[in-house]
Design an enzyme around this catalytic site. Structure first.
Site, mmCIF file in Angstrom:
data_model
loop_
_atom_site.group_PDB
_atom_site.id
_atom_site.type_symbol
_atom_site.label_atom_id
_atom_site.label_comp_id
_atom_site.label_asym_id
_atom_site.label_seq_id
_atom_site.Cartn_x
_atom_site.Cartn_y
_atom_site.Cartn_z
ATOM 1 N N TYR A 241 35.105 -20.771 -43.373
ATOM 2 C CA TYR A 241 34.941 -21.712 -42.253
ATOM 3 C C TYR A 241 35.892 -22.901 -42.397
ATOM 4 C CZ TYR A 241 32.647 -24.904 -38.978
ATOM 5 O OH TYR A 241 32.375 -25.770 -37.949
ATOM 6 N N THR A 276 22.463 -27.428 -33.841
ATOM 7 C CA THR A 276 22.654 -26.190 -33.083
ATOM 8 C C THR A 276 22.253 -25.005 -33.968
ATOM 9 O OG1 THR A 276 24.944 -25.861 -33.811
ATOM 10 C CG2 THR A 276 24.587 -27.250 -31.872
#
Length: 359
Positions: A241, A276
């Site tokens: 990531y 989220t």
């Protein structure tokens, strides 16, 4: 107290007032009187200053300053919304999380939306939700939807053509779609690294390249890349990531410099943790879903607030925006100014997080 009053209490055998001591005592008395006078003047001056600050003359001035600041912020907010009113805004990853909130915020500001994602049903549901909303005083527009997968290079060219058919041009492209990752480097399959890079880097790059020529021809456009604070610093067990976000930062920094002569704006937004489902949908070392809501994610910023910050960044044409708490923001500077300390802290964090994994 007058110094002469002390004389009767002094030992007579050791000291007595002589004819030459009167002048010294007089001088000492004058010094004490001057000191007391200065103290009274200082207290009087302090009281007058406080009276001035709290007087009816200064209070209107302070209230006026507060009013001017509030008016300035209001004008900035109105200007921000005016910049995207009737502008064609393309949002990838619009079906959930930050992308969904960006759709709501930009729609309320009067933008003409093109919502992109992999799930056609979720896009249609969002379209109906936005069409039914009436919590705005500006004219809104029915969004268009374009369904495609950013990890499919062959689908991006066709998707870009479909996006341009919606309104004929694009004013703002918000590259928001992304995927997270959790795992150790030594255990991670290379296919997982490629999957993360395809979604977070190659997909946004391909879509940007497909839409960029139309912006250059119009000499107008704004490209936004939703990166991450991990695009500036690397955190253990987030290698794929962080690498994809570092690449994103570098690419769009280069793009900004190259398209400046075409009057095209480029903004990189680097948020910290957002509330989220990013960690829930993150991939692990073997490619499976992580499925855990991290505590840091659960305590992160609300996606609606970050979406408003993205809108403000577009309106103000900011080039690089960090939306993180104090500690991550300081870490960005620590990485440059004190790298040895930064590396030591990251190694300590890796050891701390690694212990439970080995138990």
């Amino acid at each position: 107290m007058d110094p002469l009053n002390l004389v009767p209490y002094l030992p007579r055998a050791e000291w007595s007032l002589g004819p030459g001591d009167q002048g010294w005592l007089t001088m000492l008395g004058q010094v004490l009187k001057e000191y007391q006078t200065c103290t009274r003047r200082r207290s009087l001056l302090r009281a007058r200053v406080m009276d001035f600050v709290t007087s009816t003359a200064i209070l209107p001035l302070l209230l006026g300053c507060v009013g001017v600041c509030s008016l300035f912020k209001l004008l900035q907010w109105l200007r921000t919304r005016a910049c995207v009113r009737n502008a064609v805004v393309v949002i990838t990853g619009a079906t959930s999380g930050l992308g969904r909130e960006c759709a709501r915020v930009f729609h309320a500001a009067g933008a003409k939306l093109v919502l992109c994602g992999r799930n056609a049903e979720a896009l249609e549901e969002l379209t109906r939700e936005l069409a039914a909303s009436r919590a705005t005083k500006v004219q809104t527009h029915k969004p268009y939807t374009v369904t495609f997968d950013l990890t499919d290079p062959g689908a991006i060219v066709g998707a870009a053509a479909e996006i341009l058919q919606c309104f004929g041009y694009v004013d703002v492209l918000i590259n928001n779609a992304g995927i997270s990752y959790r795992g150790t480097i030594v255990d991670t399959n290379l296919d997982v690294d490629r999957r993360v890079m395809e979604t977070n880097y190659f997909g946004p790059v391909a879509l940007t390249k497909a839409l960029l020529p139309s912006m250059i021809r119009r000499r107008q456009g704004h490209v936004v890349a939703i990166s991450s604070i991990q695009g500036k610093i690397s955190v253990p067990f987030r290698s794929a990531y962080a690498a994809s976000k570092h690449a994103t930062q570098a690419f769009f920094d280069c793009l900004r410099a190259e398209v400046e002569r075409h009057d095209i704006e480029v903004t990189v937004v680097s948020p910290g943790y957002i509330q989220t489902s990013l960690s829930l949908n993150a991939v692990t070392a073997d490619g499976s879903k992580y499925g855990v809501m991290d505590e840091t994610t659960a305590q992160g910023r609300s996606p609606s607030q970050v979406a408003r910050d993205v809108l403000a960044a577009v309106g103000k044409k900011k080039k690089d925006v960090v939306l993180a708490d104090v500690a991550p923001s300081l870490a960005v500077y620590l990485r440059t100014l004190a790298p040895r300390l930064f590396f030591s802290l990251m190694a300590s964090r890796a050891r701390k997080e690694w212990k439970p994994k080995r138990c």
